[in-house]
Design a protein around this motif. Structure first.
Motif, mmCIF file in Angstrom:
data_model
loop_
_atom_site.group_PDB
_atom_site.id
_atom_site.type_symbol
_atom_site.label_atom_id
_atom_site.label_comp_id
_atom_site.label_asym_id
_atom_site.label_seq_id
_atom_site.Cartn_x
_atom_site.Cartn_y
_atom_site.Cartn_z
ATOM 1 N N GLY A 249 3.008 18.882 -16.395
ATOM 2 C CA GLY A 249 2.781 18.592 -17.796
ATOM 3 C C GLY A 249 3.687 17.519 -18.357
ATOM 4 N N LEU A 250 4.183 16.622 -17.533
ATOM 5 C CA LEU A 250 5.117 15.589 -18.006
ATOM 6 C C LEU A 250 4.498 14.204 -17.965
ATOM 7 C CD1 LEU A 250 8.321 16.821 -16.102
ATOM 8 C CD2 LEU A 250 7.715 17.215 -18.516
ATOM 9 N N ALA A 251 3.197 14.102 -17.727
ATOM 10 C CA ALA A 251 2.561 12.798 -17.576
ATOM 11 C C ALA A 251 2.632 11.965 -18.843
ATOM 12 C CB ALA A 251 1.096 12.996 -17.163
ATOM 13 N N GLU A 252 2.727 12.592 -20.039
ATOM 14 C CA GLU A 252 2.742 11.843 -21.296
ATOM 15 C C GLU A 252 4.144 11.500 -21.751
ATOM 16 O OE1 GLU A 252 -0.022 10.793 -22.471
ATOM 17 O OE2 GLU A 252 -1.129 11.884 -20.917
ATOM 18 N N ASP A 253 5.134 11.778 -20.918
ATOM 19 C CA ASP A 253 6.497 11.438 -21.326
ATOM 20 C C ASP A 253 6.583 9.924 -21.504
ATOM 21 O OD1 ASP A 253 9.535 12.379 -21.323
ATOM 22 O OD2 ASP A 253 9.405 10.474 -20.185
ATOM 23 N N PRO A 254 7.103 9.441 -22.652
ATOM 24 C CA PRO A 254 7.115 7.991 -22.956
ATOM 25 C C PRO A 254 7.842 7.178 -21.891
ATOM 26 C CG PRO A 254 7.635 9.262 -24.918
ATOM 27 C CD PRO A 254 7.622 10.243 -23.781
ATOM 28 N N LEU A 255 8.993 7.693 -21.422
ATOM 29 C CA LEU A 255 9.740 6.926 -20.425
ATOM 30 C C LEU A 255 8.954 6.803 -19.125
ATOM 31 C CD1 LEU A 255 12.344 5.492 -19.553
ATOM 32 C CD2 LEU A 255 13.226 7.718 -18.820
ATOM 33 N N LEU B 241 11.739 16.357 -13.874
ATOM 34 C CA LEU B 241 11.284 17.551 -13.176
ATOM 35 C C LEU B 241 12.431 18.535 -12.985
ATOM 36 C CD1 LEU B 241 8.992 15.945 -10.410
ATOM 37 C CD2 LEU B 241 8.260 17.382 -12.330
ATOM 38 N N GLY B 242 13.632 18.042 -12.819
ATOM 39 C CA GLY B 242 14.781 18.932 -12.650
ATOM 40 C C GLY B 242 15.171 19.612 -13.939
ATOM 41 N N ALA B 243 14.912 18.945 -15.061
ATOM 42 C CA ALA B 243 15.307 19.515 -16.350
ATOM 43 C C ALA B 243 14.227 20.380 -16.976
ATOM 44 C CB ALA B 243 15.680 18.385 -17.323
ATOM 45 N N ALA B 244 13.003 20.237 -16.551
ATOM 46 C CA ALA B 244 11.903 20.989 -17.145
ATOM 47 C C ALA B 244 11.976 22.450 -16.750
ATOM 48 C CB ALA B 244 10.566 20.402 -16.698
ATOM 49 N N PRO B 245 11.593 23.415 -17.713
ATOM 50 C CA PRO B 245 11.576 24.842 -17.372
ATOM 51 C C PRO B 245 10.584 25.098 -16.239
ATOM 52 C CG PRO B 245 11.373 24.520 -19.755
ATOM 53 C CD PRO B 245 11.230 23.162 -19.128
ATOM 54 N N GLY B 246 11.060 25.865 -15.268
ATOM 55 C CA GLY B 246 10.181 26.166 -14.118
ATOM 56 C C GLY B 246 10.018 24.990 -13.177
ATOM 57 N N GLY B 247 10.871 23.965 -13.447
ATOM 58 C CA GLY B 247 10.795 22.776 -12.579
ATOM 59 C C GLY B 247 11.408 23.087 -11.221
ATOM 60 N N PRO B 248 11.469 22.115 -10.409
ATOM 61 C CA PRO B 248 11.974 22.306 -9.056
ATOM 62 C C PRO B 248 13.464 22.491 -8.976
ATOM 63 C CG PRO B 248 11.378 20.001 -9.430
ATOM 64 C CD PRO B 248 10.929 20.743 -10.629
ATOM 65 N N ALA C 142 0.832 -1.201 0.000
ATOM 66 C CA ALA C 142 0.000 0.000 0.000
ATOM 67 C C ALA C 142 0.869 1.254 0.000
ATOM 68 C CB ALA C 142 -0.919 -0.008 1.220
ATOM 69 N N GLU C 143 1.983 1.209 0.739
ATOM 70 C CA GLU C 143 2.880 2.377 0.764
ATOM 71 C C GLU C 143 3.502 2.614 -0.614
ATOM 72 O OE1 GLU C 143 6.497 4.656 1.053
ATOM 73 O OE2 GLU C 143 6.450 2.504 0.676
ATOM 74 N N LEU C 144 3.869 1.529 -1.313
ATOM 75 C CA LEU C 144 4.454 1.663 -2.655
ATOM 76 C C LEU C 144 3.418 2.206 -3.644
ATOM 77 C CD1 LEU C 144 6.559 -1.639 -2.839
ATOM 78 C CD2 LEU C 144 7.425 0.704 -2.654
ATOM 79 N N ARG C 145 2.182 1.713 -3.527
ATOM 80 C CA ARG C 145 1.114 2.219 -4.408
ATOM 81 C C ARG C 145 0.905 3.716 -4.179
ATOM 82 N NH1 ARG C 145 -3.710 -2.353 -3.944
ATOM 83 N NH2 ARG C 145 -2.792 -3.900 -5.364
ATOM 84 N N GLY C 146 0.893 4.113 -2.926
ATOM 85 C CA GLY C 146 0.691 5.530 -2.636
ATOM 86 C C GLY C 146 1.830 6.372 -3.163
ATOM 87 N N ARG C 147 3.055 5.868 -3.029
ATOM 88 C CA ARG C 147 4.195 6.647 -3.520
ATOM 89 C C ARG C 147 4.155 6.770 -5.048
ATOM 90 N NH1 ARG C 147 10.093 4.370 -2.550
ATOM 91 N NH2 ARG C 147 9.175 3.861 -0.518
ATOM 92 N N LEU C 148 3.798 5.682 -5.747
ATOM 93 C CA LEU C 148 3.733 5.717 -7.220
ATOM 94 C C LEU C 148 2.699 6.739 -7.691
ATOM 95 C CD1 LEU C 148 4.667 4.406 -9.909
ATOM 96 C CD2 LEU C 148 2.770 2.788 -9.634
ATOM 97 N N ASP C 149 1.506 6.712 -7.066
ATOM 98 C CA ASP C 149 0.459 7.656 -7.467
ATOM 99 C C ASP C 149 0.839 9.092 -7.117
ATOM 100 O OD1 ASP C 149 -1.054 5.621 -8.461
ATOM 101 O OD2 ASP C 149 -2.319 5.397 -6.665
ATOM 102 N N ALA C 150 1.572 9.293 -6.007
ATOM 103 C CA ALA C 150 1.978 10.648 -5.620
ATOM 104 C C ALA C 150 2.931 11.228 -6.654
ATOM 105 C CB ALA C 150 2.627 10.618 -4.234
ATOM 106 N N TYR C 151 3.859 10.429 -7.159
ATOM 107 C CA TYR C 151 4.794 10.943 -8.176
ATOM 108 C C TYR C 151 4.096 11.175 -9.508
ATOM 109 C CZ TYR C 151 9.205 10.971 -5.695
ATOM 110 O OH TYR C 151 10.235 11.288 -4.846
ATOM 111 N N LYS C 152 3.122 10.327 -9.842
ATOM 112 C CA LYS C 152 2.377 10.546 -11.093
ATOM 113 C C LYS C 152 1.622 11.870 -11.025
ATOM 114 C CE LYS C 152 -1.085 8.640 -14.197
ATOM 115 N NZ LYS C 152 -2.099 7.592 -14.430
ATOM 116 N N ALA C 153 1.004 12.148 -9.873
ATOM 117 C CA ALA C 153 0.276 13.410 -9.742
ATOM 118 C C ALA C 153 1.237 14.585 -9.822
ATOM 119 C CB ALA C 153 -0.472 13.424 -8.402
ATOM 120 N N LYS C 154 2.413 14.388 -9.320
ATOM 121 C CA LYS C 154 3.378 15.490 -9.331
ATOM 122 C C LYS C 154 3.843 15.815 -10.750
ATOM 123 C CE LYS C 154 7.519 16.991 -6.863
ATOM 124 N NZ LYS C 154 8.517 16.631 -5.825
#
Length: 448
Positions: free
Chosen positions: A384-390, A427-434, A367-379
């Protein structure tokens, strides 16, 4: 009259009168003391008691001493009466009268048969003893007064000591015995009996001890006397209550035990119901753990799942025994059993909860792994990177592992970690990323 000359010159009339006045006062004081001793309650009790031990020995010598006291007093009285009669012959005593009075008042005019002193085993003022071979003793009035004072003090000490013990201990023993009888009746009513409960054995032993103690105190009171250190006054000391105090403490311990049994009788049903509830919760928790273990074995692969034990049948049997004790009013047996069961039941519930936690640990990790996976997908979606093929590829792979059965947790952890690392890089490479690099939370691997 004595053949020896009195010590010192012949007394004059004034000296004779003063001596007679002083001797008269001493005579009155001695007579008052002897009569008080004769009427003393302790002496009357000693005369009528069946004595043993040290008291019997001392009373034998004390009786002889009291008899000797009266013998001495009678001889003293006779000499004083004779001296008063001589002085009363004339208003102005002649020299012959004064010489006779001097010999009476300062010499050794008192003669006592040696057998009387020997009977009392009394020491003479000169340190000797009146033995069987001594026909008589001769005393001066002053020495005789001193001797009577010694015998009186010793006799009074014995009488006062015995009376003090008899006044203190038997009454206290009787009160404790009455309390013992009440406690014994109460103990019997709740099933605390000799041979069946330690407190019942204690009551039987205390009963025997108090009975024996009273008999000993009545027949040998001096054996229960503690003399005061450094005191020479008659009756200086106090009764020895060591045995009494010990049995009083033992009875108090038994009373507390009976109170505990009574408390069990009052709330036994509530405690048994509470025990049933605790054991029932433990049983349900173990059943839940067994069900969860089957689910874990079906859903999680390559994971060691601890075995879940069965229900606590031994405790259930003991609980049935407790209910049986209550039905038959065996409170003395129920009391220790409930105390033991209450602790064991709490331990069993804790063990069941720990077993459930250990069994469901793999599901919690998944359950913890599922929550972490979904948290990163939402992030990544917010950037705007959800459609990145990798990311799509790695997300789908991790998701299939986590939502498939059985789930290989180790492989799924690695898949989630790879998705997390890819997301952090994008996320580090994207403009305006973190920003370049990942923070502490983003570098953390799964399971850390």
């Amino acid at each position: 009259m004595a053949d020896t000359d009195p010590a010192g010159p012949v007394m004059d009339r004034d000296e004779v009168d003063r001596a007679l006045a002083r001797l008269g006062q001493e005579h009155e004081a001695i007579e008052t003391s002897l009569l008080a001793l004769q009427d003393h309650a302790g002496r009357r009790l000693l005369e009528g008691a069946r004595l043993t031990g040290v008291t019997a020995e001392r009373w034998t010598s004390t009786e002889a001493a009291i008899t000797l006291l009266w013998t001495y007093f009678d001889a003293y009285t006779d000499v004083l009466r004779t001296a008063r009669e001589i002085r009363a012959r004339r208003r102005w005593s002649s020299r012959e009268d004064l010489a006779e009075l001097t010999e009476l008042l300062r010499g050794e005019p008192v003669t006592v048969a040696g057998s009387a002193a020997a009977t009392a085993n009394a020491a003479t003022p000169h340190g000797g003893r009146a033995g069987p071979g001594v026909l008589s003793e001769r005393w001066s009035l002053s020495a005789l007064v001193d001797r009577m004072n010694e015998l009186y003090a010793a006799s009074l000490d014995m009488v006062v000591t015995a009376d003090a013990v008899w006044s203190a201990l038997p009454a206290r023993i009787d009160l404790l015995s009455a309390e013992l009888q009440r406690t014994s009746r109460l103990a019997h009513s709740v099933g605390v009996r000799p041979g069946e409960h330690p407190a019942g054995d204690d009551l039987e032993r205390i009963t025997r001890t108090l009975k024996k103690l009273r008999e000993q105190v009545v027949s040998d009171p001096l054996a229960f006397w503690k003399p005061a250190e450094g005191s020479s006054a008659p009756g200086g000391g106090k009764p020895d209550t060591t045995v009494y105090d010990r049995e009083a403490r033992a009875l108090e311990d038994v009373r507390r035990e009976i109170d505990a049994v009574l408390a069990v009788r009052q709330d036994a049903e509530k405690r048994i119901v509470r025990l049933r509830d605790v054991l029932s919760r433990a049983d349900r928790t173990l059943a839940e753990a067994r069900t969860a273990r089957g689910e874990v074995l079906a859903k999680i692969a390559a994971t060691e799942v601890p075995v879940v034990s069965g229900p606590p049948t031994a405790l259930q049997e003991q609980l049935s025994t407790a209910a049986e004790y209550r039905r038959h009013a065996q409170w003395h047996r129920l009391s220790p059993l409930l105390e033991s069961l209450e602790q064991k039941a709490e331990d069993e519930l804790l063990r069941a909860r720990e077993s459930l936690t250990a069994v469901t640990a793999p599901l919690a990790v998944r359950a913890e792994l599922r929550g972490r996976l979904d948290a990163y997908k939402a992030k990544v979606s917010r950037h705007g990177l959800a459609e990145d093929p990798l990311l799509v590829e790695r997300y789908e792979k991790a998701r299939r592992m986590l939502w498939s059965a059985p789930c290989d947790l180790r492989a799924a952890e690695q898949a989630v970690l790879r998705y997390q690392q890819a997301a952090v890089e994008l996320l580090g490479a994207a403009p305006g990323g973190p920003g370049q690099g990942a923070g502490p939370d983003e570098r953390r691997g799964p399971g850390t």
